[in-house]
Design a protein around this motif. Structure first.
Motif, mmCIF file in Angstrom:
data_model
loop_
_atom_site.group_PDB
_atom_site.id
_atom_site.type_symbol
_atom_site.label_atom_id
_atom_site.label_comp_id
_atom_site.label_asym_id
_atom_site.label_seq_id
_atom_site.Cartn_x
_atom_site.Cartn_y
_atom_site.Cartn_z
ATOM 1 N N GLY A 1 0.524 -1.346 -0.052
ATOM 2 C CA GLY A 1 -0.096 -0.190 -0.019
ATOM 3 C C GLY A 1 0.796 1.427 -0.060
ATOM 4 O O GLY A 1 0.245 2.419 0.137
ATOM 5 N N ASP A 2 1.977 0.992 -0.150
ATOM 6 C CA ASP A 2 2.987 2.558 -0.189
ATOM 7 C C ASP A 2 3.029 3.176 -1.428
ATOM 8 O O ASP A 2 2.922 2.539 -2.536
ATOM 9 N N GLN A 3 2.164 4.524 -1.279
ATOM 10 C CA GLN A 3 1.725 5.211 -2.395
ATOM 11 C C GLN A 3 2.919 5.429 -3.271
ATOM 12 O O GLN A 3 2.835 5.764 -4.515
ATOM 13 N N GLN A 4 3.988 5.929 -2.760
ATOM 14 C CA GLN A 4 5.305 6.479 -3.423
ATOM 15 C C GLN A 4 5.693 5.086 -4.203
ATOM 16 O O GLN A 4 6.139 5.386 -5.407
ATOM 17 N N ALA A 5 5.511 4.030 -3.975
ATOM 18 C CA ALA A 5 6.250 2.877 -4.377
ATOM 19 C C ALA A 5 5.338 2.528 -5.573
ATOM 20 O O ALA A 5 5.688 2.184 -6.671
ATOM 21 N N ARG A 6 4.101 2.551 -5.374
ATOM 22 C CA ARG A 6 2.985 2.649 -6.288
ATOM 23 C C ARG A 6 3.251 3.457 -7.507
ATOM 24 O O ARG A 6 3.146 2.876 -8.608
ATOM 25 N N LEU A 7 3.524 4.622 -7.366
ATOM 26 C CA LEU A 7 3.867 5.519 -8.539
ATOM 27 C C LEU A 7 5.277 5.179 -9.110
ATOM 28 O O LEU A 7 5.127 5.101 -10.432
ATOM 29 N N ALA A 8 6.188 4.811 -8.613
ATOM 30 C CA ALA A 8 7.390 4.326 -9.039
ATOM 31 C C ALA A 8 7.196 3.120 -10.025
ATOM 32 O O ALA A 8 7.694 2.930 -11.085
ATOM 33 N N VAL A 9 6.472 2.045 -9.228
ATOM 34 C CA VAL A 9 6.143 1.154 -10.208
ATOM 35 C C VAL A 9 5.403 1.252 -11.429
ATOM 36 O O VAL A 9 5.510 0.910 -12.571
#
Length: 360
Positions: A207-215
């Motif tokens: 659920g990490d939103q920064q990680a989601r944008l990076a992916v």
């Protein structure tokens, strides 16, 4: 001689959907699925375009069929929009791309991916299903004019879709890196995309939103790589199995990819080993690097709670073996085999299937 071309403008970040205003469109057709129609998101996107007239084609289903694309094409011709917007996962984008292509009309297309994996927002590919077989449509005219990577659309993404999409992006990057048409630019994109998704997918899954944008951005990079470098046997098999058993594409890739690496390693093991070392998996010798790469993907698959065999994904071993000849035939006919690093032969396809069939 190498060439690289990407006509798609990419806008990324929170609120990126506002870029739709740049088209100054009067008539907009939004192509999406029932979920985004019913929750109002499709209408919100239509309003973002500032168009005076809009329609929403919301009949998109997973693995869109040729018949659905034909129905949508008729709607495009009748409504005659001056902008099309694809909203959703790979199915929505593929359907919209096919609708525009078959309409023969010169209409700009903006793609808003809501999952992180297909890369369809920047590719020359559209996958349509006919008679239980997924058929890749490949043409430069399919590529959208704008890709909107808006992190606001990722906040409610279910963990299962994060896992499926992430492994789709991983498979795109890995296959592009060793594909026959790979070059310096595609290799750079594919390597960065693989390392980013491999490292940050667990955090995105949690659920990490920064990680989601990076992916999300890495999945687009992988799409830019494979649309020019090509793919390989993993995708050929995934298309064949997906059309027959309707298992999510990224999930199939997660099951198949380690087996495909084993089949291709005699041809491109050195490149697999370099990728393993770059991704932090080590391997002083190439054979160890290949083993570490396979094992790293298997560990990641388990960490995300994904099935390890087709049986675990719901395909009865007896049914799979009864359909083996048709699956092998469909995989060999898939254009993705043409850019696989090793010549794909029937025994290789069967070997991969036997490795992942599992127990019922």
């Amino acid at each position: 001689m190498e060439s690289f071309y990407c006509k798609t403008k990419i806008i990324a970040g929170a609120g990126a959907v506002s870029a739709l205003e740049e088209f100054k469109a009067k008539r907009v057709l939004v192509v999406t699925d029932p979920f985004f129609y019913q929750n109002g998101m499709a209408e919100q996107v239509a309003h973002k375009t500032k168009a005076t007239h809009y329609e929403i084609f919301h009949q998109v289903k997973p693995d869109p069929s040729v018949e659905l694309a034909a129905c949508g094409t008729a709607r495009v011709k009748e409504f005659s929009p001056d902008l099309m917007v694809a909203l959703g996962g790979g199915s929505a984008m593929d359907c919209a791309k096919a609708m525009r292509f078959f309409s023969g009309l010169d209409i700009p297309l903006a793609a808003i991916p809501t999952t992180s994996g297909s890369g369809s927002e920047v590719t020359d590919f559209a996958i349509l299903t006919h008679n239980g077989v997924k058929n890749p449509l490949v043409d430069a005219r399919l590529r959208p004019e704008l890709a909107v990577l808006d992190s606001d659309f990722l906040k409610e993404l279910p963990a299962s879709l994060v896992a499926d999409g992430g492994f789709d992006a991983i498979s795109h990057a890995l296959e592009a890196l060793v594909a026959k048409n790979a070059g310096a630019v595609t290799n750079a994109l594919a390597t960065d995309a693989f390392c980013t998704v491999f490292a940050r997918l667990p955090a995105s899954y949690a659920g990490d939103q920064q990680a989601r944008l990076a992916v999300h951005k890495a999945a687009t990079m992988a799409g830019m790589a494979f649309t020019q470098a090509g793919l390989g046997m993993c995708h050929a098999l995934s298309h064949a199995l997906g059309g027959m058993f309707h298992i999510p594409h990224g999930r199939l890739n997660a099951i198949l990819l380690p087996a495909v690496i084993g089949c291709n390693a005699y041809t491109c093991g050195d490149r697999y080993a370099v990728l393993a070392r770059t991704a932090g998996l080590g391997g002083s010798a190439d054979t160890i690097g290949v083993r570490n790469l396979k094992n790293g993907l298997i560990r990641l698959r388990r960490q995300l709670g994904m099935p390890e065999t087709l049986a675990q994904a719901g395909v009865a071993p007896r049914k799979l073996r009864g359909s083996m000849d048709k699956i092998v035939e469909a995989a060999l006919a898939d254009p993705c085999c043409q850019t696989n690093p090793a010549k794909v032969e029937a025994f290789m396809v069967r070997r991969c299937l036997e490795e992942v069939v599992g127990r019922g």
